[in-house]
Design a protein around this motif. Structure first.
Motif, PDB file in Angstrom:
ATOM      1  N   SER A 205       2.800   0.896  17.960  1.00 20.28           N
ATOM      2  CA  SER A 205       1.281   0.892  17.973  1.00 20.28           C
ATOM      3  C   SER A 205       1.017   1.892  18.718  1.00 20.28           C
ATOM      4  CB  SER A 205       0.923   0.032  17.795  1.00 20.28           C
ATOM      5  OG  SER A 205       1.507  -0.980  19.552  1.00 20.28           O
ATOM      6  N   ALA A 206      -0.491   2.361  19.166  1.00 23.57           N
ATOM      7  CA  ALA A 206      -0.778   3.608  20.115  1.00 23.57           C
ATOM      8  C   ALA A 206       0.636   4.237  20.347  1.00 23.57           C
ATOM      9  CB  ALA A 206      -1.128   3.072  21.764  1.00 23.57           C
ATOM     10  N   GLY A 207       0.366   5.230  19.374  1.00 25.23           N
ATOM     11  CA  GLY A 207       1.826   5.993  19.849  1.00 25.23           C
ATOM     12  C   GLY A 207       1.179   7.585  19.893  1.00 25.23           C
ATOM     13  N   ALA A 208      -0.114   7.968  20.443  1.00 26.40           N
ATOM     14  CA  ALA A 208      -0.067   9.294  20.695  1.00 26.40           C
ATOM     15  C   ALA A 208      -0.268   9.140  22.473  1.00 26.40           C
ATOM     16  CB  ALA A 208      -1.918   9.690  19.852  1.00 26.40           C
ATOM     17  N   GLY A 209      -0.263   7.656  23.249  1.00 32.87           N
ATOM     18  CA  GLY A 209      -0.492   7.115  24.675  1.00 32.87           C
ATOM     19  C   GLY A 209       0.649   7.535  24.803  1.00 32.87           C
TER      20      GLY A 209
ATOM     21  N   SER B  66       9.256  -2.916  15.985  1.00 30.05           N
ATOM     22  CA  SER B  66       7.436  -3.173  15.968  1.00 30.05           C
ATOM     23  C   SER B  66       7.569  -1.910  17.253  1.00 30.05           C
ATOM     24  CB  SER B  66       6.613  -3.532  15.366  1.00 30.05           C
ATOM     25  OG  SER B  66       5.648  -3.569  15.768  1.00 30.05           O
ATOM     26  N   ILE B  67       7.260  -1.600  18.300  1.00 30.00           N
ATOM     27  CA  ILE B  67       7.123  -1.236  19.136  1.00 30.00           C
ATOM     28  C   ILE B  67       5.310  -1.863  19.849  1.00 30.00           C
ATOM     29  CG2 ILE B  67       6.941   0.601  21.598  1.00 30.00           C
ATOM     30  CD1 ILE B  67       9.642  -0.460  20.236  1.00 30.00           C
ATOM     31  N   GLU B  68       5.469  -2.475  20.612  1.00 30.84           N
ATOM     32  CA  GLU B  68       4.179  -2.774  20.237  1.00 30.84           C
ATOM     33  C   GLU B  68       3.459  -2.929  21.655  1.00 30.84           C
ATOM     34  OE1 GLU B  68       0.334  -3.807  19.533  1.00 30.84           O
ATOM     35  OE2 GLU B  68       1.872  -4.840  18.245  1.00 30.84           O
TER      36      GLU B  68
ATOM     37  N   PHE C 250      -1.521  -6.075  15.981  1.00 30.54           N
ATOM     38  CA  PHE C 250      -0.271  -6.424  16.200  1.00 30.54           C
ATOM     39  C   PHE C 250       0.489  -7.947  15.074  1.00 30.54           C
ATOM     40  CE2 PHE C 250       2.211  -9.654  19.921  1.00 30.54           C
ATOM     41  CZ  PHE C 250       2.924  -9.713  19.272  1.00 30.54           C
ATOM     42  N   GLU C 251      -0.588  -7.834  14.335  1.00 32.15           N
ATOM     43  CA  GLU C 251      -0.501  -9.622  13.249  1.00 32.15           C
ATOM     44  C   GLU C 251       0.270  -8.008  12.146  1.00 32.15           C
ATOM     45  OE1 GLU C 251      -4.618 -11.475  13.208  1.00 32.15           O
ATOM     46  OE2 GLU C 251      -4.192 -12.526  14.740  1.00 32.15           O
TER      47      GLU C 251
END
Length: 342
Positions: free
Chosen positions: A161-165, A227-229, A236-237
């Protein structure tokens, strides 16, 4: 050697933010800067980092792994600075990278941090700004998440998640190096296009989409192995719902919750981890430096093709705007957001 006291501009927290931070939450003051004492140096920052974790330091409670900032406190950041005067082993002209005040100039010594002392780089180091991101603390965070805790395997499906960060984009590349299939999320279309076109993810989803759970099920019908949260909330859910039997979740951050009244709220379906035989591994970076920093640097030194763009905001006075923009999908670029002072 210059002597006596000077004054420099430095950024302070003016008030505790309520909800999403705004530039008025910060104040620029002139502060005295004494000449370096024995073992110290004057540094002139050229680059300063802004990172989502800084918002947690402004919370009135919780997040006790770092000292919280109260109204009136001076801010600090990971930065890259030149040595301009020295009474230490640091040589004038060399680069210093580490945590330092958000100021035009600062006084620092090699022993300023007991866990990770500032690093020195020769004056002629090519592209020293690499130590702001891929070889700095965001790179270290991604490395810990993937190499120490997540350990993706060939053929696994990984969600970032937030993979472009800053952290997410490096985590994706570590997963690809391991031979995993990667699905990522991002908050706007331009960043999702970048994830597919530049980083080669299998799918890029909008983590603001109210139907994120069904979208994730469509692109990962056999479930998520890792999952890398980084976001929290609905994504997340959804990741927990999509977790394959025995899957793992590595919790790096909850940036989507940092501005809410309950920034540490757990996902409502957390109990499903037990039913799925899953494993949740939260971690924070402080405390890992002594055991793992050198190993991280050795691996990064051999990784020449890493994609690690900087999202640059120019000017010392732009620091609040740069920080507040971390939480606004309409103004963020891709990669690591930094302020360029010089």
């Amino acid at each position: 050697m210059r002597s006596g006291a000077a004054t420099v501009r430095a950024w302070h927290l003016a008030r505790t933010p309520r909800g999403c931070p705004v530039p008025e939450d910060f104040a620029c003051h002139r502060v005295p800067l004494e000449a370096p004492g024995p073992g110290e140096a004057w540094l002139e920052p050229h680059w300063l980092s802004v990172d989502p974790y800084m918002r947690t330091r402004m919370q009135p409670e919780g997040y006790d792994y770092l000292t919280r900032w109260r109204p009136g406190d001076a801010l600090s950041a990971w930065g890259l600075a030149r040595v301009i005067a020295s009474r230490s082993a640091w040589r004038e002209g060399d680069w210093v990278v580490g945590h330092m005040p958000v100021a035009e100039r600062c006084r620092l010594g090699p022993g300023a941090s007991p866990d990770l002392p500032p690093l020195t780089l020769p004056a002629d180091t090519p592209s020293p700004e690499r130590w702001l991101h891929a070889r700095g603390m965001t790179g270290f965070t991604a490395w810990l998440a993937m190499r120490l805790y997540g350990r993706p395997q060939a053929g696994e499906t990984v969600l970032v998640s937030a993979g472009a960060g800053a952290v997410g984009s490096l985590a994706i590349q570590w997963a690809h190096r391991a031979g995993a299939r990667v699905i990522a999320t991002a908050g706007n279309a331009a960043r999702r296009d970048w994830l597919i076109g530049r980083l080669g993810v299998a799918a890029a989803l909008d983590h603001h989409d109210s139907g994120i759970a069904s979208r994730l099920a469509d692109v990962a019908p056999e479930g998520i192995d890792l999952s890398i949260e980084n976001v929290g909330g609905d994504v997340f859910e959804a990741a927990i719902e999509a977790l394959a039997p025995g899957g793992r979740v590595v919790l790096c951050g909850l940036v989507g919750q940092y501005n809410s009244p309950e920034p540490r709220r757990a996902p409502r379906n957390l109990s499903r981890l037990t039913a799925a035989g899953g494993h949740l591994q939260p971690f924070v970076v402080p405390g890992h430096e002594a055991a793992h920093w050198e190993g991280f640097q050795r691996e990064m030194a051999r990784w020449e093709e890493v994609v690690a763009p900087l999202d640059v905001v120019d000017g010392f006075t732009g620091w609040p705007r740069a920080f507040c923009g971390l939480f606004n999908d309409d103004v963020r670029g891709v990669g690591k957001r930094v302020v360029r002072l010089r």
